[in-house]
Design an enzyme around this catalytic site. Structure first.
Site, PDB file in Angstrom:
ATOM      1  N   CYS A  54       2.611 122.862  10.685  1.00  0.00           N
ATOM      2  CA  CYS A  54       3.951 123.393  10.937  1.00  0.00           C
ATOM      3  C   CYS A  54       5.008 122.493  10.301  1.00  0.00           C
ATOM      4  O   CYS A  54       5.188 122.515   9.094  1.00  0.00           O
ATOM      5  CB  CYS A  54       4.160 123.601  12.437  1.00  0.00           C
ATOM      6  SG  CYS A  54       5.514 124.728  12.785  1.00  0.00           S
ATOM      7  N   ILE A 112       4.932 128.480  16.222  1.00  0.00           N
ATOM      8  CA  ILE A 112       6.157 128.101  16.943  1.00  0.00           C
ATOM      9  C   ILE A 112       7.244 127.830  15.907  1.00  0.00           C
ATOM     10  O   ILE A 112       7.203 126.822  15.209  1.00  0.00           O
ATOM     11  CB  ILE A 112       5.941 126.840  17.802  1.00  0.00           C
ATOM     12  CG1 ILE A 112       4.794 127.043  18.795  1.00  0.00           C
ATOM     13  CG2 ILE A 112       7.227 126.476  18.555  1.00  0.00           C
ATOM     14  CD1 ILE A 112       4.360 125.778  19.519  1.00  0.00           C
ATOM     15  N   HIS A 167      -0.486 125.880  14.821  1.00  0.00           N
ATOM     16  CA  HIS A 167      -0.759 124.651  15.581  1.00  0.00           C
ATOM     17  C   HIS A 167      -2.165 124.654  16.171  1.00  0.00           C
ATOM     18  O   HIS A 167      -2.329 124.903  17.373  1.00  0.00           O
ATOM     19  CB  HIS A 167       0.234 124.538  16.735  1.00  0.00           C
ATOM     20  CG  HIS A 167       1.632 124.244  16.314  1.00  0.00           C
ATOM     21  ND1 HIS A 167       2.145 122.970  16.224  1.00  0.00           N
ATOM     22  CD2 HIS A 167       2.628 125.072  15.945  1.00  0.00           C
ATOM     23  CE1 HIS A 167       3.393 123.022  15.831  1.00  0.00           C
ATOM     24  NE2 HIS A 167       3.723 124.289  15.652  1.00  0.00           N
ATOM     25  N   SER A 173      11.394 119.010  11.110  1.00  0.00           N
ATOM     26  CA  SER A 173      11.184 118.460   9.764  1.00  0.00           C
ATOM     27  C   SER A 173      12.377 117.666   9.238  1.00  0.00           C
ATOM     28  O   SER A 173      12.196 116.631   8.598  1.00  0.00           O
ATOM     29  CB  SER A 173      10.809 119.566   8.791  1.00  0.00           C
ATOM     30  OG  SER A 173      11.751 120.609   8.817  1.00  0.00           O
ATOM     31  N   ARG A 183      11.525 127.480   6.053  1.00  0.00           N
ATOM     32  CA  ARG A 183      11.488 127.098   7.472  1.00  0.00           C
ATOM     33  C   ARG A 183      11.797 128.294   8.364  1.00  0.00           C
ATOM     34  O   ARG A 183      12.562 129.170   7.981  1.00  0.00           O
ATOM     35  CB  ARG A 183      12.508 125.999   7.757  1.00  0.00           C
ATOM     36  CG  ARG A 183      12.230 124.728   7.006  1.00  0.00           C
ATOM     37  CD  ARG A 183      13.344 123.723   7.241  1.00  0.00           C
ATOM     38  NE  ARG A 183      13.391 123.312   8.632  1.00  0.00           N
ATOM     39  CZ  ARG A 183      14.517 122.995   9.273  1.00  0.00           C
ATOM     40  NH1 ARG A 183      15.680 123.073   8.677  1.00  0.00           N
ATOM     41  NH2 ARG A 183      14.474 122.623  10.536  1.00  0.00           N
ATOM     42  N   GLU A 233      -3.855 122.292  17.188  1.00  0.00           N
ATOM     43  CA  GLU A 233      -3.981 121.272  18.245  1.00  0.00           C
ATOM     44  C   GLU A 233      -3.617 121.823  19.625  1.00  0.00           C
ATOM     45  O   GLU A 233      -3.885 121.174  20.636  1.00  0.00           O
ATOM     46  CB  GLU A 233      -3.113 120.047  17.904  1.00  0.00           C
ATOM     47  CG  GLU A 233      -1.616 120.198  18.104  1.00  0.00           C
ATOM     48  CD  GLU A 233      -0.916 120.996  17.012  1.00  0.00           C
ATOM     49  OE1 GLU A 233      -1.586 121.581  16.142  1.00  0.00           O
ATOM     50  OE2 GLU A 233       0.341 121.049  17.058  1.00  0.00           O
TER      51      GLU A 233
HETATM   52  N1  GLN Z   1      11.001 124.775  12.773  1.00  0.00           N
HETATM   53  C1  GLN Z   1      10.561 123.404  12.670  1.00  0.00           C
HETATM   54  C2  GLN Z   1      11.122 122.766  11.413  1.00  0.00           C
HETATM   55  O1  GLN Z   1      11.591 123.440  10.566  1.00  0.00           O
HETATM   56  C3  GLN Z   1       9.056 123.332  12.632  1.00  0.00           C
HETATM   57  C4  GLN Z   1       8.523 123.833  13.950  1.00  0.00           C
HETATM   58  C5  GLN Z   1       7.248 123.178  14.385  1.00  0.00           C
HETATM   59  O2  GLN Z   1       6.767 122.208  13.811  1.00  0.00           O
HETATM   60  N2  GLN Z   1       6.711 123.693  15.462  1.00  0.00           N
HETATM   61  O3  GLN Z   1      11.094 121.574  11.299  1.00  0.00           O
END
Ligand code: GLN
Length: 202
Positions: free
Chosen positions: A83, A139, A175, A53, A110, A177
Site C-alpha cells: 500500500c 485501505i 494489505h 506515504s 494514490r 499482513e
Molecule cells: N493512502 C495512503 C497514502 O497515500 C496509503 C494507505 C495505506 O497504506 N493503507 O499514503
C-alpha cells in the site's frame, strides 16, 4: 523457504509495523524494525508497510535512510512495499512531485479506488499463489497506472494492477499482513537469498 538465520526488516518510521512482524514470525523468520542505518545493515530483506506515504517519504530523508535503502536494493536486497510501501517504492506518483525511492518502474495513483472500496476486502485471483483466491484488504489503496517493460503483473482489479514484481522488488496495493493468510509473505521470503531474484529493472 529461508531459515531462521534470515532477518527481515520492517521499515518502522510510521504505519502497520506490528502486523508485518507477526506475519513474518509466523513464517519462521527473525524480524527487526528498521529505523536507523545500523538496523538496515543488519537485515536481509525489507518490508515497507502501509501508512501515510507523504509523511514517510519525508521521514526517509530525515532519518538518512533513503540513499542506503536504494543502494541495498540495487545490490540485490529484496524489498516489498504494501500500500503506502508500493507508493514509496514506485518510480513516480501521479500528481505528486515528492521524490520516491524509484525502485520499480511503475507509476501509481494514490487513493485511486475512490469511496466504493476505500476500505474493503475482496477475493482476489492471484495465480502465482495457487488456485485459492487471496483475501485482499484494501485501505485507501493506490493502483498502478503504468507498468514498465521489466515489471510482471501478478494480480489486477478492474484492469488496474495491484500486485507487481520486478526482480527483487515486489509491491502490493493491498494489505496481506491484516488477513492471517501468509501466502504473499511466503512468496516474498522465497526471493531472499536467490540469485535469480536480482533486480532486473534499469
Ligand atoms: N493512502 C495512503 C497514502 O497515500 C496509503 C494507505 C495505506 O497504506 N493503507 O499514503
Amino acid at each position: 523457504m529461508p531459515g531462521p538465520s534470515v532477518i527481515v526488516g520492517i521499515l518502522g518510521l510510521q504505519g502497520d509495523v506490528v502486523e508485518h512482524v507477526a506475519a513474518l514470525e509466523r513464517c519462521g523468520v527473525e524480524t527487526r524494525v528498521v529505523k536507523t542505518q545500523e538496523d538496515l545493515a543488519a537485515v536481509d530483506a525489507l518490508v515497507v508497510p502501509g501508512g501515510e506515504s507523504t509523511t514517510v517519504m519525508r521521514l526517509l530523508e530525515r532519518f538518512e535512510l533513503r540513499a542506503p535503502i536504494i543502494a541495498r536494493v540495487k545490490a540485490g536486497m529484496p524489498l516489498w512495499g504494501t500500500c503506502m510501501g508500493m507508493i514509496v517504492a514506485a518510480h513516480d506518483v501521479a500528481g505528486l512531485t515528492q521524490p520516491t525511492l524509484d525502485l520499480i518502474d511503475i507509476t501509481v495513483r494514490r487513493n485511486a479506488f475512490g469511496r466504493q472500496i476505500a476500505s474493503a476486502e475482496m477475493e482476489l485471483a492471484i495465480p502465482a499463489l495457487g488456485p485459492v483466491p487471496f483475501p485482499a484488504v484494501f485501505i485507501r489503496a493506490p493502483w498502478v497506472e503504468r507498468v514498465g517493460p521489466t515489471v510482471d503483473v501478478l494480480a489486477s482489479v478492474d484492469g488496474h494492477p495491484v500486485f507487481v514484481r520486478s526482480g527483487n522488488v515486489v509491491a502490493t496495493a493491498f494489505h496481506p499482513e491484516l488477513t492471517g493468510d501468509d501466502r504473499v509473505h511466503r512468496f516474498f521470503l522465497s526471493l531472499v537469498g536467490r540469485e535469480d531474484a536480482q533486480r532486473t529493472a534499469a
